[in-house]
Scaffold this active site. Sequence first.
Site, PDB file in Angstrom:
ATOM      1  N   LEU A 125      66.238  67.228  11.196  1.00 38.26           N
ATOM      2  CA  LEU A 125      65.775  67.984  10.041  1.00 38.26           C
ATOM      3  C   LEU A 125      66.646  67.770   8.809  1.00 38.26           C
ATOM      4  CD1 LEU A 125      65.006  71.354  11.848  1.00 38.26           C
ATOM      5  CD2 LEU A 125      63.325  69.725  10.985  1.00 38.26           C
ATOM      6  N   GLY A 126      67.938  67.451   9.001  1.00 35.48           N
ATOM      7  CA  GLY A 126      68.819  67.287   7.862  1.00 35.48           C
ATOM      8  C   GLY A 126      70.258  67.134   8.294  1.00 35.48           C
ATOM      9  N   LYS A 159      71.986  73.558  15.184  1.00 38.61           N
ATOM     10  CA  LYS A 159      72.907  73.135  14.130  1.00 38.61           C
ATOM     11  C   LYS A 159      74.167  72.628  14.819  1.00 38.61           C
ATOM     12  CE  LYS A 159      74.852  74.980   9.809  1.00 38.61           C
ATOM     13  NZ  LYS A 159      74.933  76.188   8.969  1.00 38.61           N
ATOM     14  N   ASP A 171      77.437  81.758  -1.422  1.00 41.09           N
ATOM     15  CA  ASP A 171      76.864  80.424  -1.605  1.00 41.09           C
ATOM     16  C   ASP A 171      75.346  80.480  -1.758  1.00 41.09           C
ATOM     17  OD1 ASP A 171      76.887  77.674  -1.878  1.00 41.09           O
ATOM     18  OD2 ASP A 171      76.906  77.272   0.276  1.00 41.09           O
TER      19      ASP A 171
END
Length: 351
Positions: free
Chosen positions: A70-71, A87, A172
Site C-alpha cells: 500500500l505504501g 505496518k 503531525d
Amino acid sequence: MVWALVRVIKRGITNLCSSEPRVFPKSGWESIDPSYFIEEETIPTYRPEKFYPAHIGEIINHRYQIVGKLGYGSSASNRGHAYITLKIYTASTTLTREIEIYNHQKTIQSNHADSHRTHTCLVHPPLGISLDQLTPLLPGQVMTSAMVRATMRNVLAALDFLHTEAQVIHTDLQPNNMLLGIKDDSILSKFEQAELDAPVARKTLEDRTIYTSRPLPISLGTPVLCDLGEARVGTDQQQGDIMPDVYRAPEVILGMTWDYKVDIWNVGMVVWDLLKRRHLFKARDPDPHALLRSPPGEFLARSEKCSQYWNEDGQWKGAAPLPDYSLESREEKLHGDEKQDFLRFLRRTLC
C-alpha cells in the site's frame, strides 16, 4: 516502514473469517532496472538492512499473508473480516514512539501489536486513500467547502478524544495522515485480485525485492486521523522540534515549550491546504506576522529568540521585509458570509 494489505489466513477451524493462502504469480510483471531508485529507496535516510524484505504472498507469524503493498515511509515499513493492514517498521532496538502511545491508550481503547524478530508490526483495520491522494482526483484538485467542513468535524472529534481523554498531542496533522474509511470491503478483494491478474512492477535485488505500491480506489467512508508516530503523551510543557516545516507552529519555530494547541494550529494549516491545494506559509517564511499582525507581549516573553525579530512593542524588526498581504487578500475562492465564517474560523485556529 512498509504498509501492506494482508489477508487473515486459516488458524484453527473456529476462525470463520479466515481463508486459505493464495498462490501469487511467479512472473508476468514489469522488471525495473536495478540502477533506478524507487519507493523507499528514494528516502534520504534509506538503509536496506533496516527494512524488512517483505514479499507478496509471504505468510507472517503463521497468520497473515501479504497480498499487496500500500505504501512506504521512513520509520515503519476490521479484525473481524478477512483483511487487515500491516505496518512493518524498520529494524530498531528500542520501542517506537507510536507503540508507546498505543500502550498508553490501552485503558481507553483496544489496540494490537505484533513483533517479527527485530521488526515490529502494527495491525490495523484497513483504510482507504489519504486526503493527499484524494484531492488531485477532484475537480480543480481541491475539496469543496462542504467536503472540508465534513472532514474537519471528524478530525476535530479525534483531537478532542486525544487531548481531553487520552492526554495525547498528535503533532503531525497533514492530509497524508488523514485516510478515508472503507464502507465496501469489495475494494479490498478487488485489490488482491488485481495483484493476481496484473502483478505490480518491481525490482529484484540479490537480497530483496522492492515492489511499487498499488493504489486503492476511492472509498466513501468517514475520514480517520492516523499515524501516532510523532505523538506525545501529556498536553502541556512539551519541548523539541515537531511538525513539517510548512505546518510548524510559531512556538516550535521559536524554541518555546508547547502544548496541545499546536494541533489546533495544524488544523488551520490543513483546512487551507484542502481548500486551496497550496500551503498558507512557505517552508522558510521567517514569520506568520504578516497575516496575524503583532504577537501579544506574553507570547514574546516566552522565548529570548523573539527579541531577534520583534521589538518591545511587538513590532517586526527582522532582516526580511514582511510581505504586503493578509488572510482576506489571499482568500479568493469563497464569498460573502461563507468567506467571513471561514476566515473567522481560520484566525481562531492560528491564534
